[in-house]
Design an enzyme around this catalytic site. Structure first.
Site, short mmCIF file in Angstrom:
data_model
loop_
_atom_site.label_atom_id
_atom_site.label_comp_id
_atom_site.label_asym_id
_atom_site.label_seq_id
_atom_site.Cartn_x
_atom_site.Cartn_y
_atom_site.Cartn_z
N SER A 1 -29.48 39.29 -20.58
CA SER A 1 -30.93 39.36 -20.43
C SER A 1 -31.35 40.64 -19.72
O SER A 1 -30.58 41.23 -18.95
CB SER A 1 -31.44 38.14 -19.64
N1 SAM Z 1 -27.79 34.87 -18.31
C1 SAM Z 1 -26.89 35.41 -19.28
C2 SAM Z 1 -26.36 36.73 -18.78
O1 SAM Z 1 -26.53 37.01 -17.60
O2 SAM Z 1 -25.73 37.43 -19.56
C3 SAM Z 1 -27.55 35.61 -20.60
C4 SAM Z 1 -27.35 34.45 -21.48
S1 SAM Z 1 -27.70 34.75 -23.17
C5 SAM Z 1 -29.36 35.27 -23.17
C6 SAM Z 1 -27.79 33.07 -23.72
C7 SAM Z 1 -26.45 32.40 -23.90
O3 SAM Z 1 -26.69 31.01 -24.13
C8 SAM Z 1 -25.65 32.89 -25.12
O4 SAM Z 1 -24.40 33.35 -24.70
C9 SAM Z 1 -25.53 31.65 -26.00
O5 SAM Z 1 -24.31 31.57 -26.70
C10 SAM Z 1 -25.67 30.54 -24.99
N2 SAM Z 1 -26.07 29.22 -25.52
C11 SAM Z 1 -26.98 28.92 -26.46
N3 SAM Z 1 -27.04 27.59 -26.64
C12 SAM Z 1 -26.14 27.03 -25.77
C13 SAM Z 1 -25.74 25.69 -25.47
N4 SAM Z 1 -26.26 24.62 -26.07
N5 SAM Z 1 -24.80 25.51 -24.52
C14 SAM Z 1 -24.24 26.56 -23.87
N6 SAM Z 1 -24.58 27.85 -24.12
C15 SAM Z 1 -25.52 28.09 -25.05
#
Ligand code: SAM
Length: 216
Positions: free
Chosen positions: A65
């Site tokens: 993000s």
């Molecule tokens: N806060 C993170 C960082 O510092 O890099 C960014 C996270 S990224 C925007 C969102 C993440 O959520 C992705 O890696 C995606 O694979 C994961 N994601 C989406 N749906 C999910 C779920 N149901 N359970 C776990 N992870 C999930």
């Protein structure tokens, strides 16, 4: 050595121009952003963009993000040393490192195994003690519940019931809620088992996929 100095300079400028300039002043947040080497959480080919005012690809169609969004979510999560936090969507591991640096105990769940593994490796290398799990975070992580804080880093159609259940009374959850492409950043506080919601403006996250999220 010169590379390292460059990244340090970029980090100082990121904090000044993107985070402090937009009103985030809390010392523990600023200190943590100054310390955590954000570029190391990003694949090498994108590292030159690590400190830009934008999300950056981390592979598998996912992103780390934008720095300000991580700072804003950290601020509204309202953490202090020693709190038990569940993070849904480990992604790069950067948000986990920021919260660990602030003294929180982090349990983080990620649905894509390769992403979870990479995040786990870098967190370990930097000596952050984060408990990383692979699975559908819309079901939470019941075995370590209840949590005092929950942070969801992907856009949800609504707050998953399991997460509400696993949140402690008076606990807080920060989660983007809306449609597949655009959401509102919400903070819910659990009072007598129900969630009271406040909104912190519009945002755009990758979709939260899973049983209580968007269909795979
Ligand atoms: N806060 C993170 C960082 O510092 O890099 C960014 C996270 S990224 C925007 C969102 C993440 O959520 C992705 O890696 C995606 O694979 C994961 N994601 C989406 N749906 C999910 C779920 N149901 N359970 C776990 N992870 C999930």
């Amino acid at each position: 050595m010169e590379e390292k100095l460059n990244f340090e300079n970029m980090r100082v400028l990121m904090v000044k121009n993107q985070i402090e300039a937009r009103g985030i002043k809390e010392r523990s947040i600023i200190k943590s952003f100054l310390k955590v080497p954000r570029h190391l959480f990003i694949p090498e080919e994108y590292q030159q963009d690590a400190y830009e005012d934008q999300p950056v690809p981390i592979g598998f169609g996912q992103t780390i993000s934008q720095p300000y969004i991580v700072a804003l979510m950290t601020e509204i999560l309202d953490v202090k040393k020693g709190l038990k936090v569940l993070e849904v969507g480990t992604g790069s591991g950067y948000q986990s490192a920021i919260l660990s640096e602030m003294g929180c105990n982090i349990y983080s769940i990620e649905r894509i195994p390769e992403i979870a593994e990479r995040a786990g490796n870098i967190l370990k290398k930097l000596n952050y003690n984060v408990s990383i799990h692979v699975g559908d975070g819309t079901s939470g992580l019941k075995e370590f519940s209840p949590y005092q804080r929950i942070i969801v880093a992907a856009g949800a159609p609504s707050i998953p019931e399991n997460l509400i259940e696993q949140l402690e009374e008076n606990g807080k959850i920060v989660i983007p809620v809306g449609d597949y492409f655009f959401q509102e950043l919400n903070r819910g506080t659990k009072k007598k088992g129900k969630i009271i919601t406040e909104s912190f403006g519009g945002c755009q996250f990758v979709p939260l996929k899973g049983k209580q999220g968007w269909k795979e």
